[in-house]
Design a protein around this motif. Sequence first.
Motif, PDB file in Angstrom:
ATOM      1  N   TYR A 171      -1.904   3.234 -13.188  1.00 13.38           N
ATOM      2  CA  TYR A 171      -0.636   4.257 -13.022  1.00 13.38           C
ATOM      3  C   TYR A 171      -1.178   5.318 -11.937  1.00 13.38           C
ATOM      4  O   TYR A 171      -0.165   5.553 -11.323  1.00 13.38           O
ATOM      5  CB  TYR A 171      -0.263   4.714 -14.411  1.00 13.38           C
ATOM      6  CG  TYR A 171       0.051   3.585 -15.272  1.00 13.38           C
ATOM      7  CD1 TYR A 171       1.003   2.612 -14.925  1.00 13.38           C
ATOM      8  CD2 TYR A 171      -0.726   3.380 -16.347  1.00 13.38           C
ATOM      9  CE1 TYR A 171       1.297   1.732 -16.154  1.00 13.38           C
ATOM     10  CE2 TYR A 171      -0.461   2.549 -17.252  1.00 13.38           C
ATOM     11  CZ  TYR A 171       0.390   1.748 -17.088  1.00 13.38           C
ATOM     12  OH  TYR A 171       0.778   0.722 -18.384  1.00 13.38           O
ATOM     13  N   LEU A 172      -2.110   5.930 -12.158  1.00 17.87           N
ATOM     14  CA  LEU A 172      -2.640   6.830 -11.037  1.00 17.87           C
ATOM     15  C   LEU A 172      -2.668   6.332  -9.906  1.00 17.87           C
ATOM     16  O   LEU A 172      -2.377   6.928  -8.828  1.00 17.87           O
ATOM     17  CB  LEU A 172      -3.961   7.469 -11.628  1.00 17.87           C
ATOM     18  CG  LEU A 172      -4.843   8.467 -10.577  1.00 17.87           C
ATOM     19  CD1 LEU A 172      -3.853   9.789 -10.632  1.00 17.87           C
ATOM     20  CD2 LEU A 172      -5.995   8.836 -11.176  1.00 17.87           C
ATOM     21  N   ALA A 173      -3.215   5.001  -9.756  1.00 17.86           N
ATOM     22  CA  ALA A 173      -3.200   4.530  -8.117  1.00 17.86           C
ATOM     23  C   ALA A 173      -1.841   4.185  -7.502  1.00 17.86           C
ATOM     24  O   ALA A 173      -1.679   4.514  -6.430  1.00 17.86           O
ATOM     25  CB  ALA A 173      -3.994   3.038  -8.313  1.00 17.86           C
ATOM     26  N   GLY A 174      -0.769   4.019  -8.439  1.00 19.95           N
ATOM     27  CA  GLY A 174       0.540   3.799  -7.953  1.00 19.95           C
ATOM     28  C   GLY A 174       1.034   5.213  -7.480  1.00 19.95           C
ATOM     29  O   GLY A 174       1.484   4.961  -6.298  1.00 19.95           O
ATOM     30  N   VAL A 175       0.900   6.000  -8.218  1.00 19.41           N
ATOM     31  CA  VAL A 175       1.372   7.543  -7.830  1.00 19.41           C
ATOM     32  C   VAL A 175       0.839   7.913  -6.698  1.00 19.41           C
ATOM     33  O   VAL A 175       1.200   8.534  -5.734  1.00 19.41           O
ATOM     34  CB  VAL A 175       1.300   8.610  -9.040  1.00 19.41           C
ATOM     35  CG1 VAL A 175       1.404  10.012  -8.622  1.00 19.41           C
ATOM     36  CG2 VAL A 175       2.094   8.093 -10.439  1.00 19.41           C
ATOM     37  N   LEU A 176      -0.608   7.738  -6.541  1.00 14.26           N
ATOM     38  CA  LEU A 176      -1.509   8.326  -5.234  1.00 14.26           C
ATOM     39  C   LEU A 176      -0.965   7.394  -4.143  1.00 14.26           C
ATOM     40  O   LEU A 176      -0.989   7.797  -3.021  1.00 14.26           O
ATOM     41  CB  LEU A 176      -2.938   7.950  -5.740  1.00 14.26           C
ATOM     42  CG  LEU A 176      -3.453   9.224  -6.463  1.00 14.26           C
ATOM     43  CD1 LEU A 176      -4.917   8.742  -6.783  1.00 14.26           C
ATOM     44  CD2 LEU A 176      -3.211  10.587  -6.153  1.00 14.26           C
ATOM     45  N   ASP A 177      -0.510   6.114  -4.523  1.00 14.52           N
ATOM     46  CA  ASP A 177      -0.341   5.432  -3.364  1.00 14.52           C
ATOM     47  C   ASP A 177       1.159   5.718  -2.536  1.00 14.52           C
ATOM     48  O   ASP A 177       1.182   5.719  -1.465  1.00 14.52           O
ATOM     49  CB  ASP A 177      -0.039   3.822  -3.788  1.00 14.52           C
ATOM     50  CG  ASP A 177       0.298   2.968  -2.378  1.00 14.52           C
ATOM     51  OD1 ASP A 177      -0.196   2.905  -1.571  1.00 14.52           O
ATOM     52  OD2 ASP A 177       1.114   2.178  -2.643  1.00 14.52           O
ATOM     53  N   ILE A 178       2.213   6.045  -3.583  1.00 12.60           N
ATOM     54  CA  ILE A 178       3.466   6.710  -3.015  1.00 12.60           C
ATOM     55  C   ILE A 178       3.070   8.039  -2.228  1.00 12.60           C
ATOM     56  O   ILE A 178       3.552   8.143  -1.149  1.00 12.60           O
ATOM     57  CB  ILE A 178       4.290   6.980  -4.211  1.00 12.60           C
ATOM     58  CG1 ILE A 178       4.672   5.531  -4.905  1.00 12.60           C
ATOM     59  CG2 ILE A 178       5.414   7.584  -3.722  1.00 12.60           C
ATOM     60  CD1 ILE A 178       5.387   4.478  -3.898  1.00 12.60           C
ATOM     61  N   LEU A 179       2.124   8.837  -2.727  1.00 17.47           N
ATOM     62  CA  LEU A 179       1.735  10.062  -1.984  1.00 17.47           C
ATOM     63  C   LEU A 179       1.288   9.771  -0.655  1.00 17.47           C
ATOM     64  O   LEU A 179       1.569  10.460   0.211  1.00 17.47           O
ATOM     65  CB  LEU A 179       0.882  10.714  -2.936  1.00 17.47           C
ATOM     66  CG  LEU A 179       0.881  12.321  -2.808  1.00 17.47           C
ATOM     67  CD1 LEU A 179       2.152  12.652  -3.348  1.00 17.47           C
ATOM     68  CD2 LEU A 179       0.048  12.976  -3.882  1.00 17.47           C
ATOM     69  N   HIS A 180       0.093   8.836  -0.586  1.00 22.41           N
ATOM     70  CA  HIS A 180      -0.422   8.240   0.698  1.00 22.41           C
ATOM     71  C   HIS A 180       0.676   8.036   1.552  1.00 22.41           C
ATOM     72  O   HIS A 180       0.620   8.350   2.862  1.00 22.41           O
ATOM     73  CB  HIS A 180      -1.376   7.451   0.526  1.00 22.41           C
ATOM     74  CG  HIS A 180      -1.776   6.673   1.376  1.00 22.41           C
ATOM     75  ND1 HIS A 180      -2.789   7.206   2.445  1.00 22.41           N
ATOM     76  CD2 HIS A 180      -1.704   5.626   2.066  1.00 22.41           C
ATOM     77  CE1 HIS A 180      -2.804   6.430   3.431  1.00 22.41           C
ATOM     78  NE2 HIS A 180      -2.593   5.289   3.228  1.00 22.41           N
ATOM     79  N   TYR A 181       1.569   7.239   1.161  1.00 21.35           N
ATOM     80  CA  TYR A 181       2.594   6.654   2.111  1.00 21.35           C
ATOM     81  C   TYR A 181       3.556   7.560   2.448  1.00 21.35           C
ATOM     82  O   TYR A 181       3.854   7.809   3.721  1.00 21.35           O
ATOM     83  CB  TYR A 181       3.462   5.559   1.094  1.00 21.35           C
ATOM     84  CG  TYR A 181       4.436   4.860   2.009  1.00 21.35           C
ATOM     85  CD1 TYR A 181       4.454   4.603   3.293  1.00 21.35           C
ATOM     86  CD2 TYR A 181       5.489   4.437   1.438  1.00 21.35           C
ATOM     87  CE1 TYR A 181       5.126   4.039   4.299  1.00 21.35           C
ATOM     88  CE2 TYR A 181       6.468   3.897   1.955  1.00 21.35           C
ATOM     89  CZ  TYR A 181       6.413   3.453   3.350  1.00 21.35           C
ATOM     90  OH  TYR A 181       7.318   2.728   3.864  1.00 21.35           O
ATOM     91  N   ALA A 182       3.980   8.501   1.581  1.00 18.52           N
ATOM     92  CA  ALA A 182       4.863   9.718   2.021  1.00 18.52           C
ATOM     93  C   ALA A 182       4.131  10.710   3.161  1.00 18.52           C
ATOM     94  O   ALA A 182       4.813  11.078   4.090  1.00 18.52           O
ATOM     95  CB  ALA A 182       5.484  10.667   0.977  1.00 18.52           C
ATOM     96  N   TRP A 183       2.968  11.092   2.863  1.00 20.01           N
ATOM     97  CA  TRP A 183       2.168  11.981   3.792  1.00 20.01           C
ATOM     98  C   TRP A 183       1.989  11.509   4.954  1.00 20.01           C
ATOM     99  O   TRP A 183       1.709  11.891   6.299  1.00 20.01           O
ATOM    100  CB  TRP A 183       1.009  12.464   3.056  1.00 20.01           C
ATOM    101  CG  TRP A 183       1.343  13.708   2.234  1.00 20.01           C
ATOM    102  CD1 TRP A 183       2.279  14.372   1.959  1.00 20.01           C
ATOM    103  CD2 TRP A 183       0.457  14.018   1.007  1.00 20.01           C
ATOM    104  NE1 TRP A 183       2.294  15.106   1.032  1.00 20.01           N
ATOM    105  CE2 TRP A 183       1.148  15.107   0.324  1.00 20.01           C
ATOM    106  CE3 TRP A 183      -0.684  13.554   0.658  1.00 20.01           C
ATOM    107  CZ2 TRP A 183       0.559  15.684  -0.676  1.00 20.01           C
ATOM    108  CZ3 TRP A 183      -1.443  14.137  -0.394  1.00 20.01           C
ATOM    109  CH2 TRP A 183      -0.809  15.251  -1.153  1.00 20.01           C
TER     110      TRP A 183
END
Length: 137
Positions: free
Chosen positions: A76-88
């Motif tokens: 779950y944390l990895a999914g949220v971090l991945d979206i953040l990585h993609y957006a940034w």
Amino acid sequence: ALGLYCFMFASLHVLTFIGLDYGFNLQLIGGIVLRKLYAIVGLATFSLLLPLAITSFRWWMKKMGRKWTSLHRLVYLAGVLDILHYAWAKKGNLFTLSGDILQPLGWGLLLLLLLALRIPPVRRWASGFRHRSARPA
């Protein structure tokens, strides 16, 4: 299987970043990872996915017991971090919706919906909704 596909995609992404973008030059890679927030978050995400991929087989499930479940909640944390990585990485501005930020936001909303479906009351409601709509009129 879905998790392993995600890990494969992430591995190909990291190999492309390291090999094609920076020619395996560790100095350049270290410089970009230490300066760019999206790269730090991407590295953190990949670091979370690695133990999940290694321990995703039945042998590890039996060997780790309850600890396996606790470890795999990191997805779950990895999914949220991945979206953040993609957006940034898209270099958009979240507050003015400029740049290409809309696509990562769309994926983020999908992730939020899928994570919400893991909450027991939401899951019961969705299951009941599905069963009600399947009944003949």
